[in-house]
Design a protein around this motif. Structure first.
Motif, PDB file in Angstrom:
ATOM      1  N   SER A  35      -4.569  18.491  -3.273  1.00 18.57           N
ATOM      2  CA  SER A  35      -4.194  17.229  -3.916  1.00 18.57           C
ATOM      3  C   SER A  35      -4.077  16.160  -2.835  1.00 18.57           C
ATOM      4  CB  SER A  35      -2.854  17.390  -4.645  1.00 18.57           C
ATOM      5  OG  SER A  35      -2.551  16.257  -5.420  1.00 18.57           O
ATOM      6  N   SER A  36      -4.720  15.024  -3.065  1.00 19.54           N
ATOM      7  CA  SER A  36      -4.600  13.939  -2.088  1.00 19.54           C
ATOM      8  C   SER A  36      -3.464  12.989  -2.455  1.00 19.54           C
ATOM      9  CB  SER A  36      -5.923  13.174  -1.953  1.00 19.54           C
ATOM     10  OG  SER A  36      -6.377  12.725  -3.218  1.00 19.54           O
ATOM     11  N   THR A  37      -3.380  12.605  -3.716  1.00 19.28           N
ATOM     12  CA  THR A  37      -2.347  11.631  -4.101  1.00 19.28           C
ATOM     13  C   THR A  37      -1.287  12.195  -5.051  1.00 19.28           C
ATOM     14  OG1 THR A  37      -3.770  10.774  -5.871  1.00 19.28           O
ATOM     15  CG2 THR A  37      -3.874   9.650  -3.729  1.00 19.28           C
ATOM     16  N   GLU A  92      -6.723  11.718  10.244  1.00 18.53           N
ATOM     17  CA  GLU A  92      -5.516  10.930  10.009  1.00 18.53           C
ATOM     18  C   GLU A  92      -5.842   9.470   9.711  1.00 18.53           C
ATOM     19  OE1 GLU A  92      -1.519  10.022  12.540  1.00 18.53           O
ATOM     20  OE2 GLU A  92      -2.237  12.088  12.561  1.00 18.53           O
ATOM     21  N   SER A  93      -6.914   8.970  10.317  1.00 20.43           N
ATOM     22  CA  SER A  93      -7.308   7.576  10.095  1.00 20.43           C
ATOM     23  C   SER A  93      -7.669   7.323   8.640  1.00 20.43           C
ATOM     24  CB  SER A  93      -8.490   7.201  10.989  1.00 20.43           C
ATOM     25  OG  SER A  93      -9.593   8.068  10.757  1.00 20.43           O
ATOM     26  N   ALA A  94      -8.296   8.309   7.995  1.00 21.77           N
ATOM     27  CA  ALA A  94      -8.656   8.173   6.579  1.00 21.77           C
ATOM     28  C   ALA A  94      -7.413   8.226   5.701  1.00 21.77           C
ATOM     29  CB  ALA A  94      -9.632   9.272   6.178  1.00 21.77           C
ATOM     30  N   ILE A  95      -6.511   9.131   6.007  1.00 23.84           N
ATOM     31  CA  ILE A  95      -5.274   9.258   5.235  1.00 23.84           C
ATOM     32  C   ILE A  95      -4.435   7.986   5.358  1.00 23.84           C
ATOM     33  CG2 ILE A  95      -3.126  10.569   4.991  1.00 23.84           C
ATOM     34  CD1 ILE A  95      -4.665  13.028   6.018  1.00 23.84           C
ATOM     35  N   LYS A 145      -1.249   9.081   2.053  1.00 26.89           N
ATOM     36  CA  LYS A 145      -0.349   9.299   3.185  1.00 26.89           C
ATOM     37  C   LYS A 145       1.031   9.748   2.701  1.00 26.89           C
ATOM     38  CE  LYS A 145       1.767   7.141   7.221  1.00 26.89           C
ATOM     39  NZ  LYS A 145       1.990   5.912   7.995  1.00 26.89           N
ATOM     40  N   LYS A 146       1.538   9.087   1.669  1.00 31.79           N
ATOM     41  CA  LYS A 146       2.864   9.416   1.134  1.00 31.79           C
ATOM     42  C   LYS A 146       2.914  10.865   0.649  1.00 31.79           C
ATOM     43  CE  LYS A 146       6.255   7.731  -2.293  1.00 31.79           C
ATOM     44  NZ  LYS A 146       6.368   8.910  -3.163  1.00 31.79           N
ATOM     45  N   HIS A 147       1.910  11.246  -0.151  1.00 34.53           N
ATOM     46  CA  HIS A 147       1.902  12.606  -0.679  1.00 34.53           C
ATOM     47  C   HIS A 147       1.738  13.628   0.441  1.00 34.53           C
ATOM     48  CE1 HIS A 147       1.389  15.941  -3.372  1.00 34.53           C
ATOM     49  NE2 HIS A 147       0.245  16.251  -2.772  1.00 34.53           N
ATOM     50  N   TYR A 148       0.875  13.342   1.391  1.00 39.13           N
ATOM     51  CA  TYR A 148       0.656  14.268   2.504  1.00 39.13           C
ATOM     52  C   TYR A 148       1.940  14.470   3.301  1.00 39.13           C
ATOM     53  CZ  TYR A 148      -1.120  16.244   6.854  1.00 39.13           C
ATOM     54  OH  TYR A 148      -1.319  17.048   7.955  1.00 39.13           O
ATOM     55  N   ASP A 181      -4.504   6.881  -9.143  1.00 35.60           N
ATOM     56  CA  ASP A 181      -3.385   6.573  -8.230  1.00 35.60           C
ATOM     57  C   ASP A 181      -2.275   7.614  -8.315  1.00 35.60           C
ATOM     58  OD1 ASP A 181      -4.705   4.297  -7.363  1.00 35.60           O
ATOM     59  OD2 ASP A 181      -3.723   2.996  -8.829  1.00 35.60           O
ATOM     60  N   GLY A 182      -2.679   8.864  -8.411  1.00 31.25           N
ATOM     61  CA  GLY A 182      -1.722   9.958  -8.425  1.00 31.25           C
ATOM     62  C   GLY A 182      -1.046  10.229  -9.756  1.00 31.25           C
ATOM     63  N   LYS A 183      -1.370   9.425 -10.771  1.00 33.00           N
ATOM     64  CA  LYS A 183      -0.730   9.575 -12.079  1.00 33.00           C
ATOM     65  C   LYS A 183      -1.695  10.190 -13.091  1.00 33.00           C
ATOM     66  CE  LYS A 183       2.468   5.732 -11.337  1.00 33.00           C
ATOM     67  NZ  LYS A 183       2.877   4.382 -11.746  1.00 33.00           N
TER      68      LYS A 183
END
Length: 201
Positions: free
Chosen positions: A12-14, A46-49, A56-59, A173-175
């Motif tokens: 999961s990314s977001t 990391e640059s992409a995240i 970034k928040k979820h990671y 957007d993660g939802k």
């Protein structure tokens, strides 16, 4: 009586597939299974995240909370629930790498007769999600695993969009935008129930 061992392995990314994995874990536990929640290794630089605040928040929130999946986790499980977003009708590169490192345990026949079910997501309702689930099942056939698709075994499948291969979510957007919780829970419970029958547990 020994409990069925289930691994919920996701990418999961977001956060959308993470939520689906949490629902699946809870449902499998309520069905009497011993469950491990595991994430596949993040491969993105990391640059992409950093460029995506939600990613970034979820990671950052989960990197130390959820253990990374290893081939041994698959071996130790009686059944596995996989969940990944779709990328052009296929799994993410992160998820694919997990399958790619299974060669050692696969060659020893250690994945034979594992029960497998899969879920996926895309930004829209379609977007290749069915192909993504089926691509996971193609790999499962190479493993000698037993596919436990939900089919139309409960009305909640229709409420979630009617995908008989595995629950698929529309995530922006993660939802999660469509009503998939019931289908996820049913799919996880069905996996545990079928595994119990197979193992006579």
């Amino acid at each position: 009586m020994e409990k069925v061992k289930v691994a919920v392995i996701y990418y999961s990314s977001t956060g959308g597939n993470y939520q689906m994995a949490l629902w699946a874990k809870d449902a499998a536990e309520k069905a009497g299974a011993e469950v491990k929640l595991l994430r596949v290794k993040e491969l993105a630089p990391e640059s992409a995240i950093e460029q995506n605040p939600l990613w970034k928040k979820h990671y950052e929130e989960t990197k130390d909370l959820i253990p990374e999946a290893t081939p041994q986790d698959f071996v130790d499980a009686d059944a596995v629930i996989f969940s990944t977003p779709t990328r052009y009708g296929n799994v993410t590169s992160q998820f694919k790498q997990y399958f790619d490192i299974l060669g050692g345990v696969w060659s020893q026949g250690l994945l034979v007769n594992k029960m497998v079910t899969a879920m996926s997501s895309a930004m829209n309702v379609n977007g290749g999600v069915e192909e993504t689930v089926r691509s996971i099942y193609t790999s499962a056939m190479h493993f000698g695993a037993i596919i436990v698709a939900p089919g139309y075994s409960d009305p909640v499948i229709y409420q979630a969009g009617g995908n008989p291969y595995g629950t698929t979510a529309s995530i922006v957007d993660g939802k999660i935008l469509n009503d998939v919780e019931g289908a996820v829970r049913h799919q996880a419970k069905r996996l545990v129930d079928v595994t119990k029958q197979f193992l006579n547990k």
